[in-house]
Scaffold this motif. Structure first.
Motif, PDB file in Angstrom:
ATOM      1  N   TYR A 165      62.592  -3.340  11.806  1.00  0.00           N
ATOM      2  CA  TYR A 165      63.575  -4.078  12.809  1.00  0.00           C
ATOM      3  C   TYR A 165      65.145  -3.829  13.180  1.00  0.00           C
ATOM      4  O   TYR A 165      65.149  -4.379  12.821  1.00  0.00           O
ATOM      5  CB  TYR A 165      62.818  -5.079  13.290  1.00  0.00           C
ATOM      6  N   PRO A 185      66.549  -2.602  16.943  1.00  0.00           N
ATOM      7  CA  PRO A 185      66.752  -2.174  18.498  1.00  0.00           C
ATOM      8  C   PRO A 185      67.824  -1.104  18.192  1.00  0.00           C
ATOM      9  O   PRO A 185      67.740   0.099  18.828  1.00  0.00           O
ATOM     10  CB  PRO A 185      66.881  -3.206  18.850  1.00  0.00           C
ATOM     11  N   THR A 211      58.163  -2.990  15.635  1.00  0.00           N
ATOM     12  CA  THR A 211      58.239  -4.195  16.588  1.00  0.00           C
ATOM     13  C   THR A 211      58.558  -6.017  15.242  1.00  0.00           C
ATOM     14  O   THR A 211      57.746  -6.094  14.888  1.00  0.00           O
ATOM     15  CB  THR A 211      57.790  -4.382  17.734  1.00  0.00           C
TER      16      THR A 211
END
Length: 346
Positions: free
Chosen positions: A198, A200, A216
């Protein structure tokens, strides 16, 4: 004409000669030096290299008024420098991302192995006198047996600790896929682990090229046997690992943090361990260092604690850091495009 360089990290003779081709060097030992003294001793240099010394707005403004054009901080994250003050004066800030990556990666995987195989519990038990036989006059005198083993009596290590585990075939969740997280993933793949990641800010296609599964937070936490944290401290990440995170993890999962303690709410971690929402933790970083002697984490058998030493290797401070710093200096002096320039602001 040579540039004026003020530097706070030691260089080898070979490194000194290399830099001396471009710069007149002033080396400062900064042990217990105040910011005011640091400011005065390094003032007047075009290039300044710091490490753990604090340089705030007043210091930076004075340096800028007296010729500073390039500040290099010999850390991965330049937390001891006022980034905004440099930005306001139009001065680039070089940093050293990945300087401790190899050391921290090896340490992180070592903690995974120790925790999963309960090596720490066995070591402490042996050291404290558990699991041992009676004293002998001559410890080198023994009767040879075909099968040498501890017994299975009550109190033996086999009965009190239970089974350990293997990395092989397990799933690791990497939270933060930067220089360190990415290398941890690579080593875990070599152990035939499934890697979930993970981040972003990291391209998903590059994660997939590495063999990692872009995930996620929820999917990663619910499916990982080991969760390894590799986040910097930002306004976004500070305290982000909380009760909600631990509630999503498997009861059998292990939690590893070799990044920064501030990204974790310590009460949530203690609660998760006490209520057996997770099976164990290995921590190299704490909210206050040294950690208070009565902290509950220190009394938990399923928790490994080490004193912020993952990056404490000869190579970090005498090979990788110096290599990155010297590259900064030479690139600047030769007018080449700069690399590893800090872009974040407070």
């Amino acid at each position: 004409m040579k540039k004026k360089l003020g530097i706070c990290i030691p260089l080898s003779d070979e490194e000194y000669k290399k830099v001396e081709e471009y710069c007149d060097i002033t080396y400062i030992e900064t042990n217990d030096m105040s910011e005011e003294d640091l400011c005065d001793k390094l003032n007047g240099n075009e290039i300044i290299v710091t490490m753990g010394e604090y340089a705030g707005k007043t210091t930076i403004d004075k340096w800028a008024d007296n010729g500073l054009e390039f500040l290099i901080n010999a850390r991965g994250t330049p937390t001891m420098v006022d980034w905004q003050a440099l930005h306001d004066r139009g001065i680039p800030l070089g940093h050293c991302p990945g300087r401790n990556a190899v050391a921290v990666v090896e340490f992180t995987v070592g903690l995974m192995i120790m925790l999963l195989k309960k090596i720490n519990q066995a070591m402490i038990g042996m050291h404290d006198g558990y699991y041992l036989g009676e004293e002998k006059d001559n410890v080198f005198d023994y009767i040879e047996k075909k099968d040498v083993n501890w017994n299975y009596d009550e109190g033996s290590p086999y009965m009190t600790m239970g089974f350990g585990g293997e990395l092989y075939g397990r799933t690791v969740g990497i939270v933060g896929y930067g220089a360190i997280g990415r290398k941890v993933a690579k080593i875990c793949k070599a152990f035939n682990m499934t890697v979930m990641a993970y981040d972003p800010y990291f391209p998903k296609e590059k994660m997939e090229e590495d063999g990692a599964i872009p995930s996620t937070v929820e999917d990663l936490l619910k499916n990982s046997d080991i969760v390894s944290i590799h986040l910097p401290v930002t306004e976004e990440t500070r305290g982000s690992i909380d009760d909600e995170w631990f509630n999503m993890m498997k009861p059998s999962a292990l939690f590893i943090n070799t990044a920064r303690a501030a990204v974790v709410k310590q009460e949530a971690l203690v609660k998760a361990l006490e209520e057996e929402k997770i099976a164990g933790a290995a921590l190299d970083v704490f909210w206050e260092e040294p950690i208070p002697s009565n902290h509950p984490l220190l009394k938990m058998k399923n928790v490994i604690t080490t004193p912020h030493m993952a990056s404490l290797t000869y190579e970090v401070y005498n090979v990788w850091t110096n290599k990155l710093v010297i590259d900064h200096i030479i690139r600047y002096c030769e007018g080449k495009p700069m690399e590893n320039i800090w872009k974040k602001l407070k």
